[in-house]
Design an enzyme around this catalytic site. Structure first.
Site, PDB file in Angstrom:
ATOM      1  N   GLU A 272       0.523  -1.435   0.066  1.00  0.00           N
ATOM      2  CA  GLU A 272       0.081   0.083   0.317  1.00  0.00           C
ATOM      3  C   GLU A 272       0.890   1.232   0.618  1.00  0.00           C
ATOM      4  OE1 GLU A 272      -1.172   0.277   5.082  1.00  0.00           O
ATOM      5  OE2 GLU A 272      -2.266  -0.515   3.507  1.00  0.00           O
ATOM      6  N   GLU A 277      -3.852   1.300  -3.097  1.00  0.00           N
ATOM      7  CA  GLU A 277      -3.649  -0.500  -2.942  1.00  0.00           C
ATOM      8  C   GLU A 277      -3.108  -0.809  -4.124  1.00  0.00           C
ATOM      9  OE1 GLU A 277      -4.505  -0.657   0.301  1.00  0.00           O
ATOM     10  OE2 GLU A 277      -6.452   1.103   0.373  1.00  0.00           O
ATOM     11  N   ALA A 391       7.906  -8.295 -10.728  1.00  0.00           N
ATOM     12  CA  ALA A 391       8.622  -8.228 -10.360  1.00  0.00           C
ATOM     13  C   ALA A 391      10.066  -8.552  -9.515  1.00  0.00           C
ATOM     14  CB  ALA A 391       9.337  -7.344 -11.328  1.00  0.00           C
ATOM     15  N   ASP A 430      13.472   9.857  -6.860  1.00  0.00           N
ATOM     16  CA  ASP A 430      13.441   8.650  -4.860  1.00  0.00           C
ATOM     17  C   ASP A 430      13.935   7.138  -5.455  1.00  0.00           C
ATOM     18  OD1 ASP A 430      12.337   8.625  -3.243  1.00  0.00           O
ATOM     19  OD2 ASP A 430       9.948   8.031  -3.762  1.00  0.00           O
ATOM     20  N   LEU A 431      15.327   7.098  -5.775  1.00  0.00           N
ATOM     21  CA  LEU A 431      15.332   5.887  -6.061  1.00  0.00           C
ATOM     22  C   LEU A 431      16.051   5.012  -4.973  1.00  0.00           C
ATOM     23  CD1 LEU A 431      15.446   3.416  -8.685  1.00  0.00           C
ATOM     24  CD2 LEU A 431      17.853   4.334  -8.904  1.00  0.00           C
ATOM     25  N   ASP A 468       7.575   3.043  -9.398  1.00  0.00           N
ATOM     26  CA  ASP A 468       7.391   4.331  -8.810  1.00  0.00           C
ATOM     27  C   ASP A 468       8.092   5.415  -8.783  1.00  0.00           C
ATOM     28  OD1 ASP A 468       5.717   6.199  -7.513  1.00  0.00           O
ATOM     29  OD2 ASP A 468       6.487   5.096  -5.594  1.00  0.00           O
TER      30      ASP A 468
END
Length: 578
Positions: A272, A277, A391, A430-431, A468
């Site tokens: 989440e 979600e 993944a 943002d890795l 992301d």
């Protein structure tokens, strides 16, 4: 002649070990709180000088007793007033469980038992009822006095209220990885009049967003900026139609029909985020093994998880980035399979399907969800659903065989970013290790096309995937898509891990202009990933020659990584060094 034996004649070696305890109690060492750092790589979180000070400890005549107590206590003052503790995974379950240890009586804030990935801020052995603790905030109490004379030397323009607010923010400690949830809970603590909830389990009727609310909870600052267009007509875009176009739809489809239980086998909730979600299932009639559903509510007026819902305008860039980065796997000139594979995007409407609510509640019972129950949504609610390839496990949870695997994982991530830079002026921004997925593979090599050349990188049995793109920046068709973080003061005030230094480093590099392109930010995140591979991830075989050899290579790269200007330069160096 007196035949009386000395008083300690009957004492065994165990009794003699107890003799120093009265002296330790006199020094009152066992009453001082000690905070275990959440930081796994550096002592950023322990930069607060108020954690342990000789003056603060309740020693009788503390300064005078330092010499009498021995040189060991003087080490505290010699190396500063803060304490750094080792990485949590090296602690046993019964940490300091020994009556002879002077540290045995201390309260250890933030100790993570092996069966809980979240810190327990209660006394050791007495966990709090709530499992959801993500940070520790030290604020100034009303009784605390501020030395205005000493304060004025460093911050002459701040009043007492500003100093208090700054000190509260400077002690904002977040866990590594997914920071939005930690930050949201911190905001709830400091703005409970905005949140509308008194506990994470409480599910209230949706509340309309007001302008005052948005100043606190809204973090949806996604923007699109055309580079070569100056006409106002060029900016008159119907974002709903654009979203429908990328979804291949003319109108929203019914949520319960698109994702009926009969079409989804082995369904479960696997994660989440603040904005939605994540479920995993096996399609009944498709030739893929597992699909991940990322479900994001949009365009509603009610707060979800104490955040304003994203609009069509804000969600469109994320859809575009996801599609374009996924399509790089089939690009003929610049290609990589290192970005998550996007199968499909749907715009759906209506209440959550009942079977997904059941899986949400199962997850909540097991892991105590921080999100609002999806039963809150009405028949008119819109959702964007991203269907992604499963993944593997994120890097923070994956167990590497040895540092050789870690090194080649670093190579894969680096070349993936390099391809993104060349194709779309891509910066991930943002890795952290929660956004790198790793799975085992039978492939011997993974191919990249970069700079007109094909580069083959050995897998060593694993394949990495970057996910992301919430904070990512790209240029697609002369349009720059980015997330403006210039007003997000809380993120830049956070500590607790090297990760939070990277956000500040990015801000300095970009001079707080988040539309600008600077591949140096990818280098900064590679520095973070490399540091995690050195002292953060789990390795199964640490005594092998291969592990020691490649650990030395990672450490050597760590010393120079920030001298590079792009992921492409980093990749070339790592590839040649191997």
């Amino acid at each position: 002649m007196d035949q009386t034996l000395p008083d300690d004649a009957w004492k065994d070696s165990f009794d003699r070990l107890l003799d120093p305890l009265p002296n330790l109690r006199e020094l009152n060492l066992i009453k001082k709180n000690v905070r275990k750092s959440f930081n796994m790589d550096s002592s950023v979180e322990n930069s607060n000088p108020n954690i342990l000070s000789v003056d603060d400890c309740s020693f009788p005549n503390a300064r005078n007793n330092l010499t009498n107590a021995g040189d060991k206590l003087s080490v505290i003052n010699k190396f500063g007033n803060s304490i750094s503790t080792p990485f949590a995974k090296r602690f046993p379950d019964n940490l300091f469980d020994c009556a002879l240890s002077p540290i045995g009586g201390m309260k250890l804030d933030g100790y993570l038992p092996k069966d809980n990935h979240k810190p327990d801020l209660g006394k050791l052995g007495q966990p709090r009822k709530s499992k959801q603790v993500y940070f520790r905030v030290n604020t100034i109490s009303p009784e605390t006095s501020i030395d205005s004379s000493s304060m004025s030397q460093s911050v002459p323009t701040l009043n007492a209220h500003q100093i208090s607010r700054r000190q509260a923010r400077s002690s904002l400690v977040l866990l590594p990885g997914k920071w939005r949830k930690s930050l949201r809970i911190w905001c709830r603590t400091n703005h409970n009049e905005i949140s509308g909830r008194t506990s994470p389990k409480q599910c209230l009727k949706p509340r309309d967003v007001k302008s005052d609310d948005l100043r606190v909870v809204r973090r949806n600052s996604r923007k699109s900026q055309y580079i070569n267009r100056i006409s106002e007509h060029d900016f008159q875009i119907n974002f709903e139609k654009e979203v429908l176009k990328y979804c291949g739809q003319s109108k929203p489809i019914k949520f319960s029909a698109a994702y009926a239980a009969a079409k989804m086998l082995n369904t479960c909730k696997i994660g989440e985020g603040v904005y939605g979600e994540v479920f995993k299932y096996t399609p009944k009639n498709k030739m893929v093994s597992s699909v991940v559903l990322k479900v994001l509510p949009i365009e509603g007026s009610s707060l979800v998880n104490e955040e304003a819902q994203k609009t069509f305008e804000q969600i469109l860039p994320e859809i575009i980035i996801s599609k374009e980065m996924s399509a790089l796997r089939t690009n003929q000139t610049t290609s990589t399979s290192g970005f998550v594979d996007l199968y499909n995007v749907n715009l759906v409407k209506g209440k959550y399907p009942k079977h997904l609510i059941r899986h949400w509640e199962d997850y909540d019972k097991e892991k105590d969800s921080e999100n609002d129950n999806p039963t809150m949504f009405s028949d008119n609610q819109l959702f964007i659903v991203l269907e992604l390839k499963f993944a593997g496990t994120d890097m923070s949870s994956f167990a590497f065989q040895n540092a050789e695997q870690g090194y080649f994982a670093m190579l894969q991530v680096t070349f993936t970013l390099a391809v993104g830079e060349e194709a779309f002026q891509f910066e991930h921004r943002d890795l952290h290790w929660g956004n790198i997925l790793i799975e085992k593979t039978m492939k011997k090599f993974i191919d990249f096309k970069l700079g007109g050349k094909q580069i083959s990188v050995a897998t060593k049995g694993i394949q990495t995937t970057i996910i992301d793109y919430t904070l990512s920046r790209v240029t697609v068709a002369e349009c720059c898509h980015y997330n403006d973080l210039s007003q997000d003061d809380d993120l830049f005030a956070a500590t607790g891990d090297y990760q939070y230094d990277i956000y500040r480093m990015m801000r300095d590099e970009l001079k707080n202009n988040w539309s600008a392109y600077s591949p140096k930010t990818n280098v900064q995140w590679l520095s973070y990933v490399n540091s995690k591979l050195i002292d953060g991830v789990k390795y199964n075989s640490i005594n092998t020659m291969a592990h020691k050899t490649y650990l030395r290579k990672l450490k050597a790269f760590n010393n120079i990584v920030l001298n590079f200007n792009s992921a492409g330069e980093c990749g070339q160096y790592l590839y040649n060094m191997n």
